[in-house]
Design an enzyme around this catalytic site. Structure first.
Site, PDB file in Angstrom:
ATOM      1  N   HIS A  20       0.816  -1.204   0.000  1.00 59.30           N
ATOM      2  CA  HIS A  20       0.000   0.000   0.000  1.00 59.30           C
ATOM      3  C   HIS A  20       0.853   1.259   0.000  1.00 59.30           C
ATOM      4  CE1 HIS A  20      -3.833   2.032   0.540  1.00 59.30           C
ATOM      5  NE2 HIS A  20      -3.295   2.780   1.489  1.00 59.30           N
TER       6      HIS A  20
ATOM      7  N   TYR B 208       4.474   0.303  -3.043  1.00 57.72           N
ATOM      8  CA  TYR B 208       4.207  -0.106  -4.436  1.00 57.72           C
ATOM      9  C   TYR B 208       5.282  -1.073  -4.943  1.00 57.72           C
ATOM     10  CZ  TYR B 208       0.925   3.877  -4.554  1.00 57.72           C
ATOM     11  OH  TYR B 208      -0.096   4.750  -4.301  1.00 57.72           O
TER      12      TYR B 208
ATOM     13  N   ASP C 272      -4.970  15.272   1.425  1.00 56.07           N
ATOM     14  CA  ASP C 272      -3.910  15.274   0.415  1.00 56.07           C
ATOM     15  C   ASP C 272      -3.938  16.554  -0.406  1.00 56.07           C
ATOM     16  OD1 ASP C 272      -2.822  12.843   1.107  1.00 56.07           O
ATOM     17  OD2 ASP C 272      -3.946  11.700  -0.375  1.00 56.07           O
TER      18      ASP C 272
ATOM     19  N   SER D 133      -7.799   4.862  -2.370  1.00 57.85           N
ATOM     20  CA  SER D 133      -8.626   3.651  -2.228  1.00 57.85           C
ATOM     21  C   SER D 133      -8.802   3.354  -0.745  1.00 57.85           C
ATOM     22  CB  SER D 133      -7.953   2.453  -2.916  1.00 57.85           C
ATOM     23  OG  SER D 133      -6.728   2.127  -2.276  1.00 57.85           O
ATOM     24  N   HIS D 134     -10.008   3.017  -0.360  1.00 58.84           N
ATOM     25  CA  HIS D 134     -10.287   2.553   1.000  1.00 58.84           C
ATOM     26  C   HIS D 134     -11.129   1.293   0.890  1.00 58.84           C
ATOM     27  CE1 HIS D 134      -9.600   4.938   4.911  1.00 58.84           C
ATOM     28  NE2 HIS D 134      -8.488   4.864   4.211  1.00 58.84           N
TER      29      HIS D 134
END
Length: 730
Positions: free
Chosen positions: A34, A37, A104, A81-82
């Site tokens: 996560h 990468y 962010d 993404s969650h």
């Protein structure tokens, strides 16, 4: 949390000692898929991220581009993404996904102006899928509405392979003037690290590592502590505080506390600048007693940002935070020594090279099995059954139940609401003063820049053909933007797939990376940021490879043709490569075949960039009355969506394969209602096929004839067929 044996060996070799408990946990999270990468990084270089208008490329909290119409006005774009958290706790998982992506944007110096949500669930007929959908939508709605950021675009899709692993991909767009830009790169040794926002608890502990594992059967109970708990009202206060800090030029750099919490944000911030840090964890505001160094470092408690602040500005930063009832604590300083050091109760808990903990994860060397398209196996179906099947599918049905729960008009910028091909926002000024924006809402449509936003992907497409399906998803988003007369500017992506250690899954992942990178390159759309979510695997198997894209485009002014018919023009279909004569029709990836059957994916256009450029130009012709892209569900769904009580159409199509002609899903097509069809034909001459297919009228009925078959539906019948979500969920 447990550092793998192979990673531990790398750490021991670098440190020349065993890691402490806090160090081991920090490496385990920051070296997780996560955060690092490690499986996808070898492929991500295929994306083109440079361009004339790119200001900040991938690698920061968000990408930044300049508006072509005003080079002093920037847009910040990010996507999050969650997925795993939203399976365990759909409400908090989705809500904190919104909060994280908004922060962010804040950390770049921007004010958030729009959200998109791309949601993927299991079979809609299953009660558990509807439970997840209901919780996720409520979480996004409650958080986004409370912080005053409109959710203006997105997609909601159902596929049986998401049953135990839903996807929640949320993007945010922010606006800033050039002089407000800050980044996540520490600027100077001796500066202070100031943690602003909420106090730190034990929620979200180990969230990064949790997001990098297959979902276990007992995840809903056993992994609850890994899910963060959000407070949108505190996030709203953080937005206001951030505005004040940026306006007064009090910040040197900033990073949101997301995955891996304080440990991730602070170590990455200093490492990016080539520095280190000394942090005293005792100074971190804590809301729970007896927290360990590991818990303080890796908690993913929400609504927190770490700022780099010079000595002269610390007091003012704390004063502003106190004004908004937020914590603001000096927790350490940037050091010339490149080591990242943390103490707790006077003892050293972490002492590692900052660059090593952030960038030292060994890359994975994974086997690849390239996917193959299935053999053709098309079931026979008559025209009426085919049309009603695609109109009544939850995937192509009206998503009004979802977007009506979102406040999409807050900030008074929304010129085109959800439900059309793309949202359209009016960007009247670069500064973040919302009151000025509200006062200027009466500006003429020629004095503002229009910002078109489209988001989503289609798992049916990428399940059938990963490369072609991803290429199609990118082209479809660009078509949505061009249909509103805007020119694509930039994109961010969220690449979701299953366990990359399975060669077939990694082959599919490589396919969607190649497809999406190729189409964005062809369209000259730089990908300025993104997210990778792997290990979306459960006891039921991997998810379909899912390349969610959020794309923006701009135009002078913010008038645009709607997708709804006016009832006064001729209907022209542009771009269809499989209509007329004996042309081959391919139904691969279509909604019609979603319940069974297979086929090859439709042919892709040779020159998508010229098609998009031409469509954007034609959409802004004064003779153009309506434009709607042709994609999910094919031409049948497109025409049905254009009909309403006051406008209908009489459409006649010549096709050897009537069902295929109406239901294939080749990307790069649009239906245009125009009073000058000859001008449309001239514009697309040599670019794409053009076919006049009928006339709009005021009947409120779709009369559709294909070869010797015909069907007819009035607006009420169409609405009834397409109301499956509202029927089941209200």
């Amino acid at each position: 949390m447990a550092l793998s044996d192979s990673d531990r060996a790398v750490v021991v070799e670098e440190l020349d000692r065993d890691p402490t408990a806090a160090e081991a946990a920090l490496f385990e999270n920051l070296w997780s898929e996560h955060c690092s990468y490690r499986s996808s990084r070898p492929l991500l270089g295929r994306f083109e991220s440079d361009g004339e208008h790119v200001v900040v490329p991938p690698g920061d909290d968000a990408g930044v581009v300049a508006l072509p119409e005003d080079e002093d006005t920037y847009l910040a774009m990010g996507i999050e993404s969650h997925n795993h958290p939203s399976f365990v706790d759909p409400y908090d998982g989705a809500a904190t996904g919104v909060g994280g992506i908004v922060r962010d944007i804040l950390s770049m110096g921007a004010f958030p102006i729009a959200l998109t949500d791309s949601l993927y669930f299991g079979d809609f007929e299953r009660e558990h899928s509807r439970y997840l959908l209901d919780g996720v939508v409520e979480g996004i709605s409650d958080y986004g509405n409370s912080i005053g950021v409109p959710t203006v675009a997105g997609s909601t899709t159902f596929h049986e392979d998401y049953e135990e692993n839903p996807l929640v991909n949320v993007a945010c767009v922010g606006m800033l003037s050039a002089d407000r830009l800050i980044t996540a790169e520490a600027q100077a040794a001796g500066n202070n690290l100031v943690l602003v926002g909420a106090s730190t608890g034990r929620d979200g502990l180990g969230g990064a590592s949790f997001a990098s594992e297959d979902i276990a059967e007992d995840a809903e109970t056993e992994d609850r502590s890994a899910v963060q708990v959000g407070n949108p009202y505190r996030e709203k206060l953080l937005i206001e505080t951030n505005e004040a800090l940026i306006e007064e030029d009090l910040v040197e750099s900033a990073r949101d506390l997301g995955a891996a919490g304080l440990g991730g944000a602070s170590s990455e911030l200093v490492a990016k600048g080539g520095f280190g840090a000394d942090i005293d964890l005792d100074d971190v505001p804590q809301r729970e007693p007896n927290m360990t160094a590991t818990e303080i470092l890796l908690s993913e408690s929400q609504e927190r940002i770490v700022y780099e602040v010079t000595d002269e500005h610390v007091a003012r930063v704390q004063e502003l935070a106190e004004r908004y009832d937020l914590e603001a604590a000096v927790i350490g300083e940037v050091t010339e020594d490149p080591n990242y050091t943390c103490t707790r109760d006077g003892e050293v808990a972490v002492d590692v090279p900052a660059e090593f903990v952030g960038e030292g994860a060994p890359l994975a060397d994974l086997a690849v099995v390239e996917p193959e398209q299935p053999e053709t196996d098309r079931p026979g179906v008559d025209l009426a059954d085919a049309v009603e099947t695609v109109l009544a599918s939850p995937n192509t049905a009206s998503k009004r139940w979802v977007y009506r729960q979102y406040d999409h008009e807050v900030q008074v910028r929304t010129a085109m609401r959800p439900g059309d091909d793309a949202a359209l926002l009016a960007l009247r000024e670069a500064r973040a003063d919302r009151r000025s924006a509200e006062r200027s809402s009466g500006d003429s449509r020629e004095t503002a820049t229009g910002l078109a936003i489209s988001a989503g992907a289609d798992p049916n497409w990428t399940d059938a053909a990963p490369y072609e399906g991803a290429f199609a998803a990118g082209l479809e988003n660009a078509t949505n933007i061009a249909a509103k007369g805007a020119t694509p500017l930039a994109a961010v992506d969220c690449l979701n797939a299953g366990n990359p250690e399975k060669p077939e899954v990694y082959g599919e992942f490589a396919g969607i990376v190649d497809g999406l990178s190729d189409v964005c390159s062809d369209l000259s759309v730089p990908v300025v940021g993104g997210n990778v979510s792997l290990y979306n695997d459960s006891s039921t198997g991997p998810i379909p490879p899912t390349p969610t894209l959020t794309m923006v485009g701009t135009k002078p002014g913010f008038s645009a043709p709607p997708m709804s018919l006016s009832g006064e023009g001729t209907l022209v279909l542009v771009g269809d490569l499989a209509l007329g004569g004996d042309a081959e029709v391919r139904l691969g990836g279509s909604e019609l075949l979603a319940e069974g059957g297979s086929d090859r994916f439709p042919e892709l256009p040779d020159d998508p960039a010229t098609f998009i450029e031409t469509l954007a130009d034609v959409a802004d012709h004064e003779d153009t009355l309506a434009v709607h892209d042709v994609s999910h569900g094919g031409l049948a769904v497109t025409l049905a969506e254009m009909i309403h009580d006051n406008a209908g159409a009489d459409v006649t199509i010549d096709a050897a394969d009537p069902v295929g002609a109406l239901c294939h899903e080749q990307p790069g097509r649009a239906v245009i209602e125009t009073t000058d069809p000859a001008a449309v034909e001239a514009a697309f001459d040599g670019v794409a096929p053009v076919v006049e297919i009928g006339e709009a009228d005021d009947s409120g009925t779709l009369d559709l004839s294909v070869s010797e078959e015909s069907v007819s539906y009035d607006a009420a019948a169409i609405a009834d067929l397409r109301s499956v979500l509202e029927d089941e969920l209200d």
